[in-house]
Design an enzyme around this catalytic site. Structure first.
Site, PDB file in Angstrom:
ATOM      1  N   GLU A  76      10.555  33.680  12.657  1.00 38.98           N
ATOM      2  CA  GLU A  76      10.217  35.165  13.117  1.00 38.98           C
ATOM      3  C   GLU A  76      10.201  35.770  11.291  1.00 38.98           C
ATOM      4  OE1 GLU A  76      13.617  34.380  15.629  1.00 38.98           O
ATOM      5  OE2 GLU A  76      12.512  34.147  16.984  1.00 38.98           O
ATOM      6  N   SER A  99      13.615  25.858  22.096  1.00 36.86           N
ATOM      7  CA  SER A  99      14.124  25.844  23.331  1.00 36.86           C
ATOM      8  C   SER A  99      15.256  24.950  23.400  1.00 36.86           C
ATOM      9  CB  SER A  99      12.916  25.931  24.010  1.00 36.86           C
ATOM     10  OG  SER A  99      11.940  27.398  24.162  1.00 36.86           O
ATOM     11  N   GLU A 137       9.731  23.552  13.907  1.00 43.75           N
ATOM     12  CA  GLU A 137      10.030  24.472  14.826  1.00 43.75           C
ATOM     13  C   GLU A 137       8.254  25.150  15.772  1.00 43.75           C
ATOM     14  OE1 GLU A 137      14.460  26.357  15.580  1.00 43.75           O
ATOM     15  OE2 GLU A 137      13.078  27.161  13.940  1.00 43.75           O
ATOM     16  N   ASN A 173      21.185  29.310  16.093  1.00 43.40           N
ATOM     17  CA  ASN A 173      20.574  30.189  14.776  1.00 43.40           C
ATOM     18  C   ASN A 173      21.210  31.567  15.678  1.00 43.40           C
ATOM     19  OD1 ASN A 173      19.471  32.325  13.818  1.00 43.40           O
ATOM     20  ND2 ASN A 173      17.103  30.885  14.569  1.00 43.40           N
ATOM     21  N   LYS A 184      20.200  34.206  15.433  1.00 40.55           N
ATOM     22  CA  LYS A 184      19.698  35.016  14.521  1.00 40.55           C
ATOM     23  C   LYS A 184      20.595  37.015  15.208  1.00 40.55           C
ATOM     24  CE  LYS A 184      16.043  32.315  17.305  1.00 40.55           C
ATOM     25  NZ  LYS A 184      15.278  32.578  18.023  1.00 40.55           N
ATOM     26  N   HIS A 225      11.905  30.502   8.390  1.00 41.25           N
ATOM     27  CA  HIS A 225      12.314  30.559  10.298  1.00 41.25           C
ATOM     28  C   HIS A 225      10.685  31.371  10.532  1.00 41.25           C
ATOM     29  CE1 HIS A 225      13.055  31.312  13.896  1.00 41.25           C
ATOM     30  NE2 HIS A 225      13.990  30.175  14.140  1.00 41.25           N
ATOM     31  N   GLY A 272      13.050  29.882  21.794  1.00 39.20           N
ATOM     32  CA  GLY A 272      13.030  30.992  22.760  1.00 39.20           C
ATOM     33  C   GLY A 272      11.951  30.972  24.403  1.00 39.20           C
TER      34      GLY A 272
HETATM   35  P1  PGA Z   1      16.024  28.859  20.785  1.00 42.24           P
HETATM   36  O1  PGA Z   1      15.780  29.189  19.260  1.00 42.24           O
HETATM   37  O2  PGA Z   1      16.264  27.938  20.411  1.00 42.24           O
HETATM   38  O3  PGA Z   1      15.701  30.021  20.654  1.00 42.24           O
HETATM   39  O4  PGA Z   1      14.520  28.633  20.980  1.00 42.24           O
HETATM   40  C1  PGA Z   1      15.594  28.150  17.819  1.00 42.24           C
HETATM   41  C2  PGA Z   1      14.867  29.160  16.920  1.00 42.24           C
HETATM   42  O5  PGA Z   1      14.402  29.898  16.329  1.00 42.24           O
HETATM   43  O6  PGA Z   1      15.396  28.246  16.042  1.00 42.24           O
END
Ligand code: PGA
Length: 250
Positions: free
Chosen positions: A97, A210, A165, A9, A11, A95, A171
């Site tokens: 976010e 992560s 998640e 992803n 983003k 997601h 992140g």
């Molecule tokens: P990350 O993000 O691997 O940077 O923690 C995962 C995600 O949001 O899909």
């Protein structure tokens, strides 16, 4: 056998120059044993699709969101059919976010997933608890409610993937313990079984938050973890390639 999926992803990261990473990934992993999915910003979908075709890489391309309607007066939005037309086979939906930044509800995510299915896309539906919910001990209840609300009745193992998640792990470099991942993934499988019966065994369940080369193998060894949804570590071919290799070996 469930599909093993390494999903990246990107983003809101990546200009055209970032496509070099996909070329490097294709060169290093021309025949992965798992499904490799890359979800770039929508501006790069068509170019990436072309590039993957040129490289004859068996990679799948996905969107990061779609509108629940098939078309219409929705300035700035993209329909599932548009993503499909640009070369996408999958779309990430719900997601955290988007749930946080755009106030997306379970009902909206469910409508988007229905639109994705209608357009022939595989929906990667995301669920996960916040840190305070984990601290409160409500993780499993939160995820059960998100699954009930966000996954449409028409979901099948062929058209839907579930990504767990934890919001606090995205992140941040922090991950749940393997036991915590195992508990949630087993519970997701059980909730899917309550609703979809024997078909529940066929849904691929991804862990996200992560995931990196150094922890991928141990996460992939957890029961009911069929792959990963990877943010930051999917941006560089070397890191994402190492995660693909770990999933191949799992
Ligand atoms: P990350 O993000 O691997 O940077 O923690 C995962 C995600 O949001 O899909």
């Amino acid at each position: 056998m469930r599909a093993k999926i390494a999903a990246g992803n990107w983003k809101m990261n990546g200009l055209s120059a970032a496509l070099a990473e996909v070329g490097a990934l294709a060169a290093a992993h021309p025949a992965p044993g798992c499904t490799v999915l890359i979800c770039p910003p929508a501006t790069l979908l068509a170019q990436m699709n072309w590039q993957v075709g040129q490289a004859k890489a068996p990679f799948h391309i996905g969107g990061q969101d779609c509108h629940p309607a098939a078309s219409g007066a929705h300035t700035g939005d993209l329909s599932a059919a548009m993503l499909k037309d640009a070369g996408a086979s999958h779309v990430i939906l719900g997601h955290s976010e988007r749930r946080a930044d755009h106030g997306e509800s379970d009902a909206l995510v469910r409508a988007k997933a229905g639109a994705a299915h209608a357009a022939g896309l595989i929906a990667v539906i995301c669920v996960g608890e916040t840190e305070s919910q984990r601290d409160d001990g409500t993780t499993l209840a939160v995820i059960a409610a998100q699954l009930a609300g966000s996954v449409p009745d028409g979901a099948t193992p062929a058209n839907s993937v579930i990504a767990y998640e934890p919001v606090w792990a995205i992140g941040t470099g922090r991950t749940p313990t393997l036991a915590e991942i195992a508990e949630v993934h087993a519970d997701i499988r059980a909730r899917l079984a309550d609703r979809f019966g024997a078909a529940a065994a066929g849904f691929s369940l991804l862990y996200g938050g992560s995931v990196k080369p150094s922890n991928a193998a141990e996460i992939f060894a957890v029961a009911h973890v069929d792959g990963a949804l990877v943010g930051g570590a999917s941006l560089k071919a070397a890191d994402f390639g190492a995660i693909i290799a770990a999933l191949d070996a799992a």
